[in-house]
Scaffold this motif. Sequence first.
Motif, short mmCIF file in Angstrom:
data_model
loop_
_atom_site.label_atom_id
_atom_site.label_comp_id
_atom_site.label_asym_id
_atom_site.label_seq_id
_atom_site.Cartn_x
_atom_site.Cartn_y
_atom_site.Cartn_z
N PRO A 65 0.88 -1.21 -0.09
CA PRO A 65 -0.03 -0.14 0.09
C PRO A 65 0.76 1.33 -0.01
CG PRO A 65 0.07 -0.87 2.03
CD PRO A 65 0.58 -1.94 1.19
N LEU A 66 0.37 2.49 -0.79
CA LEU A 66 0.94 3.80 -0.39
C LEU A 66 0.91 3.92 0.93
CD1 LEU A 66 0.00 5.93 -3.41
CD2 LEU A 66 1.73 4.11 -3.12
N PRO A 67 1.97 4.52 1.63
CA PRO A 67 1.67 4.87 2.96
C PRO A 67 0.93 5.68 3.55
CG PRO A 67 4.09 5.26 2.22
CD PRO A 67 2.98 5.17 1.04
N LEU A 68 0.05 5.36 4.69
CA LEU A 68 -1.05 6.10 5.15
C LEU A 68 -0.51 7.76 5.33
CD1 LEU A 68 -3.87 6.26 6.10
CD2 LEU A 68 -3.05 5.72 8.30
N SER A 69 0.61 7.92 5.37
CA SER A 69 1.11 9.38 5.56
C SER A 69 0.97 9.90 4.40
CB SER A 69 2.33 9.47 6.27
OG SER A 69 3.41 8.74 5.67
N SER A 70 0.86 9.19 3.14
CA SER A 70 0.99 9.91 1.86
C SER A 70 -0.40 10.05 1.38
CB SER A 70 1.69 8.99 0.91
OG SER A 70 3.02 8.98 1.32
N VAL A 71 -1.31 9.79 2.12
CA VAL A 71 -2.82 9.84 1.78
C VAL A 71 -3.61 10.71 2.43
CG1 VAL A 71 -4.91 8.56 1.14
CG2 VAL A 71 -2.77 7.50 0.94
N ARG A 72 -4.42 11.80 2.04
CA ARG A 72 -5.25 12.47 2.68
C ARG A 72 -6.69 12.48 2.01
NH1 ARG A 72 -1.92 12.38 5.81
NH2 ARG A 72 -0.65 13.90 6.53
N LEU A 73 -7.61 12.36 2.74
CA LEU A 73 -8.98 11.98 2.70
C LEU A 73 -9.46 13.26 2.12
CD1 LEU A 73 -10.12 9.42 5.47
CD2 LEU A 73 -9.37 9.12 2.85
N LEU A 74 -10.28 13.36 1.16
CA LEU A 74 -11.44 14.26 0.69
C LEU A 74 -12.61 14.32 1.42
CD1 LEU A 74 -10.47 14.40 -3.08
CD2 LEU A 74 -9.78 16.01 -1.34
N PRO A 75 -13.53 15.31 1.43
CA PRO A 75 -14.91 15.05 2.27
C PRO A 75 -15.45 13.81 1.74
CG PRO A 75 -14.46 17.66 1.50
CD PRO A 75 -13.12 16.38 0.71
N GLY A 97 -11.70 -0.43 21.64
CA GLY A 97 -10.36 -0.22 21.12
C GLY A 97 -10.14 -0.26 19.72
N THR A 98 -10.83 -1.61 18.92
CA THR A 98 -10.47 -1.57 17.57
C THR A 98 -11.11 -0.57 16.87
OG1 THR A 98 -12.22 -3.22 17.48
CG2 THR A 98 -10.02 -4.17 17.68
N GLY A 99 -12.31 0.00 17.34
CA GLY A 99 -12.94 1.11 16.90
C GLY A 99 -12.11 2.44 16.70
N MET A 100 -11.46 2.68 17.73
CA MET A 100 -10.53 4.01 17.68
C MET A 100 -9.41 3.68 16.64
SD MET A 100 -9.06 3.97 21.73
CE MET A 100 -9.90 3.84 23.09
N GLU A 101 -8.95 2.34 16.25
CA GLU A 101 -8.09 2.12 15.32
C GLU A 101 -8.69 2.07 13.99
OE1 GLU A 101 -5.26 -0.87 15.70
OE2 GLU A 101 -5.64 -1.05 17.76
N SER A 102 -9.77 1.56 13.80
CA SER A 102 -10.39 1.69 12.45
C SER A 102 -10.94 2.78 11.74
CB SER A 102 -11.77 0.54 12.54
OG SER A 102 -11.33 -0.66 12.90
N HIS A 103 -11.22 3.72 12.73
CA HIS A 103 -11.83 4.95 12.28
C HIS A 103 -10.45 6.05 12.42
CE1 HIS A 103 -15.55 3.62 11.75
NE2 HIS A 103 -15.70 2.82 12.87
N ALA A 104 -9.39 5.50 12.46
CA ALA A 104 -8.21 6.47 12.48
C ALA A 104 -7.52 6.27 11.10
CB ALA A 104 -7.32 6.34 13.66
N LYS A 105 -7.94 5.30 10.24
CA LYS A 105 -7.15 4.99 9.14
C LYS A 105 -7.86 4.76 7.85
CE LYS A 105 -6.87 0.50 10.79
NZ LYS A 105 -6.19 -0.99 10.85
N HIS A 106 -8.91 5.40 7.49
CA HIS A 106 -9.73 5.10 6.47
C HIS A 106 -9.22 5.27 4.96
CE1 HIS A 106 -13.29 3.93 8.29
NE2 HIS A 106 -13.29 5.05 9.11
N GLY A 107 -7.82 5.76 4.86
CA GLY A 107 -6.98 6.01 3.72
C GLY A 107 -6.12 4.81 3.46
N GLU A 108 -5.72 3.87 4.29
CA GLU A 108 -4.87 3.02 4.40
C GLU A 108 -4.65 2.12 3.06
OE1 GLU A 108 -4.19 0.61 7.71
OE2 GLU A 108 -5.94 -0.61 7.41
N SER A 109 -5.95 1.76 2.64
CA SER A 109 -5.91 0.53 1.76
C SER A 109 -6.48 1.03 0.44
CB SER A 109 -6.91 -0.56 2.19
OG SER A 109 -6.17 -0.96 3.10
#
Length: 768
Positions: free
Chosen positions: A14-24, A398-410
Motif C-alpha cells: 500500500p501507499l503509506p497512510l501518511s501519503s494519503v489525505r482524505l477528501l470530504p 479499542g478496535t473502533g479507535m483504530e479502524s476510524h483512524a485509518k480509512h485511507g490506508e488501503s
Amino acid sequence: MAVSSSLLPAHARPLPLSSVRLLPSVYANAVEVNRGYLLGLSADRFLHNFLQYAGLPPKAPIYGGWESDTIAGHSLGHYLTALVRTYEQTGDATCRERANYIVEELARAQAARGTGYVGALGRKRKDGTIVDGEEIFREVKQGEIRSGGFDLNGSWSPLYTVHKVFAGLLDVYESWGNPTALKVATGLAGYFADIFDALNDEQMQKLLACEYGGLNESYAELYAITHNKRWLAVSERLYDRRVLDPLEAGEDKLTNFHANTQVPKLIGLARIHELTNRPEPGHVAEFFWEAVTKHHSYVIGGNADREYFSAPDTIAAHITEQTCEHCNTYNMLKLTRHLYAWHPDGTYFDYYERAHLNHVMAAQNPKDGGFTYMTPLMSGAERGYSTPKEDAFWCCVGTGMESHAKHGESIFWEGDGTLLVNLYIPAEADWASRKAKLRLETNYPFTPESRLTLTALPDRQHFAIGLRSPGWAEGKAKVTVNGKAVAAERARGYLLVKRMWKQGDVLAITLPLDLRLEPAPGDNDTVALLRGPMVLSADLGPASEKWDRPDPSLVGENLLASLSAVSSEKAIYASKGIVRPADLKFVPFYSQYDRRSAVYFKRFTEAAWKVEESNFLAEQAKARDIAARSVDVMHLGEMQPERDHNLVSEISYPVSYRGRNGRDARSGGYFEFTLKCKPVEMVLQATYWGDERERSFDILVDNVKVATQTLKQDRPGKFFDVEYPLSTDLTKGKESIRVRFLPHDRSTVGPVFGVRLFTAKKDANVSL
C-alpha cells in the motif's frame, strides 16, 4: 490463485497512510469524529494502573468499564495505535506528542518495576480483592496454569492485554522511530520470553488455551525490526495446536470457537510467513480466510453469533441480536491486507470493501464517536453504542479507535511500477516512486463513476494503472481516459490500462449499481438486498421506539421489479406489494445509526406464503410475546454476558453444542448469577438439550430452592425450554435476584443453554 498476468504485479504494497489525505466524505468525517474522540480522552486515566502497580503515584483516576476490571490496560495499547494512525492520516502533531508522552510514562513505570514488565492488568484473588496482575506470571513461570478459556489464574485474558500494549509500542517506533518505545517493547518481550522458556510444550499449550491476542505477530514484528532470532523463535512457539493444526490440515473445525480469539493468531502466522518464506504459515492463513469469508460470514462482512463461529454455512440459522463483533472484522481486514500483498487479486478487496463499508462504518456513531460491540442483524434490533469516554472501553471500543483512524490506508497500492486502486474513497495521494500526485474523486457507491486524476507527474511516463472491477459487476464495468473509452486488460478483478501518462490525465471507471438479492449461507430463501457493494436494509423506525411487530418477509415472483428508486443518488428505494405485513423503505444499512433495521428476509412465493402465513406469524407472535415480557436474559458460556451478570462458579465450565453456548457445573460445584426482576409473579425459563444422559440438579433463587430438574434422553434432536414460576414472595421489593444451579451428588448441572426471566402473563403490563 491464478498466475500473474503481464500487467498485474506479482506482489503489492500500500501507499503509506501518511501519503494519503482524505477528501470530504463519510470516511473523512469518521476520521475527524474519531480524532475528536481520541483527543478528548485522558492519557493519564489510561495510565492509572500502569503507574499505581509500579509503585508510582497515578496522575488521574482510572476509567470505568473494562478499564476498571482485570483486563485493564488493553485500551491504552489500542489508544497508542489509534494516535499513531491518526497522526499518519491527518498530520495532527498533537497525536504524536500524546503518544510520545504515554511512551515516556510507560518507560518510567517499567524502570520502577525493574523486571522488564510493564502493565495495568489486575488479578482477582479468592477474597475478591483486585491486585497487581504481575503476580500471576510468577505462578505461570512455575507451571501453575489455571484457565477456563478467558481467565488465567484470576486475570481476564492477560496475554491479550499484553499484546495490545506491545503492538502499540511497536507502532509508535515504526511510525517515527521513537527509541524509547522500542526499548520498552524489548523489555516487555524479554520478560515474557523468559516465562515461556521456563514452560515445556504441554504447559505452553495449556497456557495458550487462554486468549493471547496476536502476541505472535508482535514478536514477529520485533524480530523484523531487530533481527534478533530469539523473538522469531518465541513467535513461532506461540502456536495453539488445538485450533491451528486442523487449519493446517485443511479442515474447517471452527464451529463453537470464540471467533476473535482465533483471527489474530492467523495474522501472526501471516507475518511469520512473510519473514521466513516458510509456506506452511501462509497456507494456514489463506485457508482460514477462505473458510471465514466464504462459509462463516454475514452479508455485511462480519462473522460470529454471540462471539462464536457457528457451523459452516449456517448463517441463516444465526441471524440474532448478537451478530458481528467489530473486533472480528477489524482483524479480518488486517489479515486480508497481508494475503492481498502476496497475491494481488480483486477478490480480496471485494470482501474488504463489503466489510469496511457495511460493518466498520456501521460500528461508529458519527454523532458522538461511540462504538458498537456487536452489529445486530436481527430484524428490529437496536445498535448499542458505547457512551464516549467513561463507561465502556470494551475490546471493540479499542478496535473502533483504530479502524476510524485509518480509512485511507488501503485505497492505493503499488507493485512492479503499477498503481492499483482498490477502494473508491475520495482522497489525494503522493505516489513517491513516480514523484506523482493523485486525486480520486467519487461519490461511489451512491453514484457509479470514480475519476482518478494525475494532478502532478514530472514528465511523461509509461506504466499501468489498475482499477478494481468487483465480482458483482459481472464484467459490466467501463473505463475511460480523458473521457474516451479505451480497451483495458481484464485480470483477476482489475481493469488495467497501460499507456504513456502525462500530468492532468483522467482515468475513470463506471460500475453498474444494480439491485440484487443474496441468499444467506444455509438457506436460499433467507435473502438480503444489495446495491453494488452496499447492503440495503428496511427502515423500521427510530431506535427510541420499541419494535414489537412481526419480522417483515418478501412475497412474490419478481421481487426486484417491485422495488423503485426514491433517490438513486442516496440509494433509497421503496417496495410495492412485496413486503409483508406492509411495504417499507430500503436505505443503506450502515447509515442506520439510531434507527432499527431489517437486513435478512424470508422470501415466499404467493402460494407458499398462504400456507406458511398463519404458522409463521404465530411463531413470531409467541417469540415476541416472551421477548416483550422479558426482564433479563442470561447467555451462559459467553464472556461478556457472564461478566455483566456477575457470574461466579466452582467446578463449572462453558460449553458449546450444536451452535449454542451454555454452561455446566460438575459434582461439588455450582454457578450463580444476577438477573434483574420486577416485584411481581415471574417465570424463570431455562433451555436444555433433549438428549442428555440422566442427571439431576436444583435451581435456587436467593438461596430458596424453586425446582429440581432431571434431564434424560427423552427429547432427542432438539433444544427445549422449561419454565419455573416464581411467586411474588421471591421478588417482592427486589430489583434483582441471584439464581443458582446446584448439581446433586455425583451428578451434573445441564448444560444450561441460556436463562430468561419474564413476567407471568397476567403481570405482563406491570412496570416498576
